[in-house]
Design an enzyme around this catalytic site. Structure first.
Site, PDB file in Angstrom:
ATOM      1  N   GLY A  38      17.675 -20.261 -27.681  1.00 51.67           N
ATOM      2  CA  GLY A  38      18.815 -21.156 -27.893  1.00 51.67           C
ATOM      3  C   GLY A  38      19.778 -21.065 -26.715  1.00 51.67           C
ATOM      4  O   GLY A  38      20.205 -22.084 -26.153  1.00 51.67           O
ATOM      5  N   HIS A  39      20.088 -19.833 -26.313  1.00 49.61           N
ATOM      6  CA  HIS A  39      20.962 -19.653 -25.139  1.00 49.61           C
ATOM      7  C   HIS A  39      20.277 -20.208 -23.885  1.00 49.61           C
ATOM      8  O   HIS A  39      20.928 -20.820 -23.034  1.00 49.61           O
ATOM      9  CB  HIS A  39      21.269 -18.171 -24.905  1.00 49.61           C
ATOM     10  N   GLN A  63      36.876 -11.114 -32.725  1.00 47.97           N
ATOM     11  CA  GLN A  63      36.386 -12.147 -33.639  1.00 47.97           C
ATOM     12  C   GLN A  63      35.576 -11.553 -34.787  1.00 47.97           C
ATOM     13  O   GLN A  63      35.002 -12.281 -35.587  1.00 47.97           O
ATOM     14  CB  GLN A  63      35.588 -13.222 -32.891  1.00 47.97           C
ATOM     15  N   GLY A 156      26.351 -24.429 -28.520  1.00 45.76           N
ATOM     16  CA  GLY A 156      25.297 -24.933 -29.394  1.00 45.76           C
ATOM     17  C   GLY A 156      25.868 -25.446 -30.708  1.00 45.76           C
ATOM     18  O   GLY A 156      26.862 -24.922 -31.221  1.00 45.76           O
ATOM     19  N   ASP A 159      26.648 -23.244 -34.210  1.00 43.33           N
ATOM     20  CA  ASP A 159      27.991 -22.851 -34.646  1.00 43.33           C
ATOM     21  C   ASP A 159      28.862 -24.110 -34.651  1.00 43.33           C
ATOM     22  O   ASP A 159      29.762 -24.269 -33.819  1.00 43.33           O
ATOM     23  CB  ASP A 159      28.561 -21.803 -33.694  1.00 43.33           C
ATOM     24  N   VAL A 185      18.340 -24.918 -31.465  1.00 45.18           N
ATOM     25  CA  VAL A 185      16.943 -24.608 -31.144  1.00 45.18           C
ATOM     26  C   VAL A 185      16.369 -23.819 -32.320  1.00 45.18           C
ATOM     27  O   VAL A 185      17.020 -22.897 -32.838  1.00 45.18           O
ATOM     28  CB  VAL A 185      16.830 -23.807 -29.824  1.00 45.18           C
ATOM     29  N   SER A 195      20.978 -14.537 -32.802  1.00 43.51           N
ATOM     30  CA  SER A 195      20.827 -13.126 -32.410  1.00 43.51           C
ATOM     31  C   SER A 195      20.729 -12.248 -33.651  1.00 43.51           C
ATOM     32  O   SER A 195      20.164 -11.159 -33.604  1.00 43.51           O
ATOM     33  CB  SER A 195      22.018 -12.696 -31.551  1.00 43.51           C
ATOM     34  N   ARG A 196      21.284 -12.714 -34.765  1.00 47.75           N
ATOM     35  CA  ARG A 196      21.264 -11.904 -35.986  1.00 47.75           C
ATOM     36  C   ARG A 196      19.910 -11.968 -36.704  1.00 47.75           C
ATOM     37  O   ARG A 196      19.687 -11.207 -37.650  1.00 47.75           O
ATOM     38  CB  ARG A 196      22.386 -12.340 -36.928  1.00 47.75           C
TER      39      ARG A 196
HETATM   40  O1  PAF Z   1      29.149 -18.236 -30.169  1.00 47.47           O
HETATM   41  C1  PAF Z   1      29.354 -17.097 -29.679  1.00 47.47           C
HETATM   42  O2  PAF Z   1      28.429 -16.399 -29.270  1.00 47.47           O
HETATM   43  C2  PAF Z   1      30.777 -16.562 -29.591  1.00 47.47           C
HETATM   44  O3  PAF Z   1      31.526 -16.943 -30.692  1.00 47.47           O
HETATM   45  C3  PAF Z   1      31.478 -16.948 -28.288  1.00 47.47           C
HETATM   46  C4  PAF Z   1      31.669 -18.447 -28.168  1.00 47.47           C
HETATM   47  C5  PAF Z   1      30.679 -16.445 -27.097  1.00 47.47           C
HETATM   48  C6  PAF Z   1      32.871 -16.297 -28.224  1.00 47.47           C
HETATM   49  O4  PAF Z   1      32.794 -14.929 -28.277  1.00 47.47           O
END
Ligand code: PAF
Length: 286
Positions: A38-39, A63, A156, A159, A185, A195-196
């Site tokens: 995805g990244h 966060q 993406g 989120d 993706v 990632s989780r």
């Molecule tokens: O989506 C993420 O991985 C995170 O929320 C982000 C945008 C990198 C901020 O830490």
């Protein structure tokens, strides 16, 4: 090509200042690392649109809630760097919490200036169970924007609430950049990449597949002409595995983020649910 690894804000700024002098377009992909396909798709998109690409890798403490997975969040900088090299990113910016926030960790808004998105956007969907999460996201993303001054930043749709909030932040605060909305993706069987996902056992992964299946069911019903969200909600529930602990299914206009009772063009249908202990999110935009 090898991306330059930088941990230091000053060095990032120097590189970017030189690129800007040459009139080059800068793309930023903010990430928390543990990079997956995805990244990779975001980095590839940035390569298409920009001359220079910066990938930030930072597990942002502000966060995460006190009972969330900050400590166990996967940290895989070496493999992240390899992926960035393969695709041709120019800088991997991987600061320490100290570099980003000074001596304090676990910061509160007693000590730090926060960017607080509108209450009605954060007090719903993921924000209901993750108090302060989107303030933490908006704050770190604003800092990353200020450090890297990108022309484009890539996020993406997975989120979707984050994407909506960050677009609003860019508009409300007159930031001179464009957010590029990139598609989700998925694995071949439909599981949205995250990632989780690495936390899931085989059985939990099998159960989690019913989350994307539920979204597919909603879209099948919609294609048959059914738009009532209660009917669509029930259709989604009928597909979810009984071991999946549902947090929400929400139907929101993706222009305004208001709840809708009838699905129409540009409606976000978002699910959050736990498979085992792992909280997963997924969505479609119709
Ligand atoms: O989506 C993420 O991985 C995170 O929320 C982000 C945008 C990198 C901020 O830490």
């Amino acid at each position: 090509m090898t991306a330059i690894l930088l941990n230091n804000i000053k060095e990032v700024r120097e590189n970017i200042k030189n690129w800007k002098k040459e009139g080059l377009k800068i793309g930023l992909i903010p990430t928390m690392g543990a990079l997956h396909a995805g990244h990779a798709s975001l980095i590839k998109k940035a390569k298409e649109m920009c001359d220079k690409v910066v990938v930030s890798v930072f597990v942002n403490p502000i966060q995460f809630g006190p009972n969330e997975d900050f400590d166990k969040y996967p940290r895989t900088l070496d493999t992240d760097r390899n992926l960035c090299d393969e695709i041709g990113a120019d800088i991997v910016f991987a600061p320490s919490p100290k570099e980003m926030y000074g001596e304090n960790t676990r910061l509160s808004n007693n000590e730090l200036t926060f960017v607080c998105p509108p209450y009605n956007l954060v007090d719903c969907l993921c924000g209901k169970s993750r108090l302060g999460h989107f303030d933490g996201v908006a704050t770190v993303v604003m800092k990353l924007f200020n450090i890297t001054t990108p022309d484009y930043a890539f996020f993406g749709q997975k989120d979707a609430q984050q994407l909506f909030i960050l677009k609003k932040m860019v508009k409300d605060l007159n930031l001179d950049l464009e957010i590029v909305h990139c598609p989700i993706v998925r694995e071949e069987d439909g599981l949205a990449l995250s990632s989780r996902n690495t936390y899931l056992t085989q059985q939990e992964r099998t159960n989690a597949l019913t989350i994307s299946k539920a979204l597919k069911e909603v879209s099948k019903y919609y294609e048959k002409g059914i738009t009532n969200t209660q009917v669509l909600f029930d259709a989604a529930i009928s597909v979810l595995d009984k071991n999946i602990e549902l947090e929400y299914i929400e139907f929101r206009d993706f222009e305004t983020f208001e709840k809708v009772s009838e699905v129409k063009n540009n409606t976000l249908i978002a699910i959050a649910a736990k498979s085992g202990k792992t909280r997963l999110i997924d969505n479609i935009i119709i």
